[in-house]
Write an enzyme that holds these catalytic residues in place. Structure first.
Site, mmCIF file in Angstrom:
data_model
loop_
_atom_site.group_PDB
_atom_site.id
_atom_site.type_symbol
_atom_site.label_atom_id
_atom_site.label_comp_id
_atom_site.label_asym_id
_atom_site.label_seq_id
_atom_site.Cartn_x
_atom_site.Cartn_y
_atom_site.Cartn_z
ATOM 1 N N HIS A 1 0.850 -1.194 0.000
ATOM 2 C CA HIS A 1 0.000 0.000 0.000
ATOM 3 C C HIS A 1 0.883 1.240 0.000
ATOM 4 O O HIS A 1 1.977 1.246 0.575
ATOM 5 C CB HIS A 1 -0.910 -0.009 1.232
ATOM 6 C CG HIS A 1 -1.997 1.015 1.187
ATOM 7 N ND1 HIS A 1 -1.784 2.347 1.481
ATOM 8 C CD2 HIS A 1 -3.315 0.904 0.868
ATOM 9 C CE1 HIS A 1 -2.923 3.002 1.359
ATOM 10 N NE2 HIS A 1 -3.852 2.152 0.977
ATOM 11 N N GLU B 1 -4.176 2.082 -6.877
ATOM 12 C CA GLU B 1 -4.565 3.181 -6.002
ATOM 13 C C GLU B 1 -3.700 4.403 -6.286
ATOM 14 O O GLU B 1 -2.578 4.510 -5.762
ATOM 15 C CB GLU B 1 -4.409 2.784 -4.532
ATOM 16 C CG GLU B 1 -5.362 1.705 -4.070
ATOM 17 C CD GLU B 1 -5.437 1.650 -2.552
ATOM 18 O OE1 GLU B 1 -6.537 1.741 -2.016
ATOM 19 O OE2 GLU B 1 -4.375 1.547 -1.914
ATOM 20 N N SER C 1 -10.598 7.143 -2.902
ATOM 21 C CA SER C 1 -11.801 7.957 -2.681
ATOM 22 C C SER C 1 -13.039 7.350 -3.335
ATOM 23 O O SER C 1 -13.870 8.076 -3.909
ATOM 24 C CB SER C 1 -11.579 9.395 -3.167
ATOM 25 O OG SER C 1 -10.584 10.035 -2.391
#
Length: 248
Positions: free
Chosen positions: A93, A163, A209
């Site tokens: 991440h 992401e 988001s």
């Protein structure tokens, strides 16, 4: 057919009381038309696994160490996650890559450890705003993809999550065309490296988001097989709406 997935990353949020949201989610979406994964803090994994019981909701970790065991104070191994009831683990991440200096080589080593322990690795990729503005997005994603995923990848042990760093928790969302371009690129790279069998069946999630009001549009993009959701996964009502949009 790639089965869709709604994955929730609780990050460093949640105590025992928060598990009530998980109970609500399990009750309301027992027959969801997609796979559901919740990755709570390590302190809650065992209790979360017990809470979801024999429902279809899976529980995952947010990171693991590359070593099976040893003198690594504060770390958690893939085998420990599995023992606590996890079936998946998020790796690479952007918050780990940035805040903890994790390289793609480190992520690759962790993925091997996850697979050895029987976990599915959710490997994250993403570019910064500066990289996006410099038109380097595909170069960055290609490098992370090549460096982070071990050669033994299959559609069963790997999920890829795109992401864009500049969209995580900011409320800013790439255009549908931008999302589609990156997901198509990842799909093509997976097919080229691992062959059509693995490349076409590995799930690619979008994260950044994702909220109830934009989920349906994002899920309409080709090669978007679901979402890795941050803040909106903490509340059953919000995450449930995303699950519903994905199941539609």
């Amino acid at each position: 057919m790639r089965r869709k997935m709604a994955a929730g990353n609780w990050k460093m949020n949640g105590t025992g009381d928060t598990l009530a949201e998980l109970t609500t989610l399990a009750n309301d979406h027992a027959q969801a038309g997609c796979d559901v994964l919740i990755c709570p803090p390590a302190t809650l994994i065992s209790r979360a696994a017990e809470r979801v019981g024999h429902t279809t909701i899976a529980i995952g970790g947010q990171d693991c160490h590359a070593a099976e065991k040893g003198a690594h104070t504060g770390d958690i191994s893939a085998a420990m996650l599995r023992d606590a009831g996890a079936s998946h683990v998020i790796l690479g991440h952007s918050e780990r890559r940035e805040n903890h200096g994790e390289s793609s080589e480190m992520v690759r080593a962790k993925a091997r450890a996850a697979w050895d322990a029987g976990l599915t690795a959710v490997i994250c990729l993403g570019e910064s705003l500066a990289e996006r503005e410099a038109a380097n997005t595909l170069d960055i994603i290609g490098g992370q993809l090549a460096g982070s995923i071990p050669d033994a990848a299959t559609a069963e042990n790997l999920i890829v999550a795109y992401e864009p760093i500049w969209a995580i928790g900011t409320g800013r969302v790439p255009t549908l065309d931008q999302i589609g371009e990156v997901h198509d690129f990842i799909r093509a790279r997976l097919e080229r490296r691992f062959g059509a069998g693995v490349g076409k069946t590995t799930r690619i999630l979008y994260g950044g988001s994702v909220k109830p009001d934009n989920a349906r549009d994002i899920f309409s993009v080709a090669n978007v097989d679901g979402a890795l959701v941050g803040g909106a996964s903490l509340k059953a009502a919000d995450f449930g709406a995303i699950i519903a949009a994905l199941s539609a």
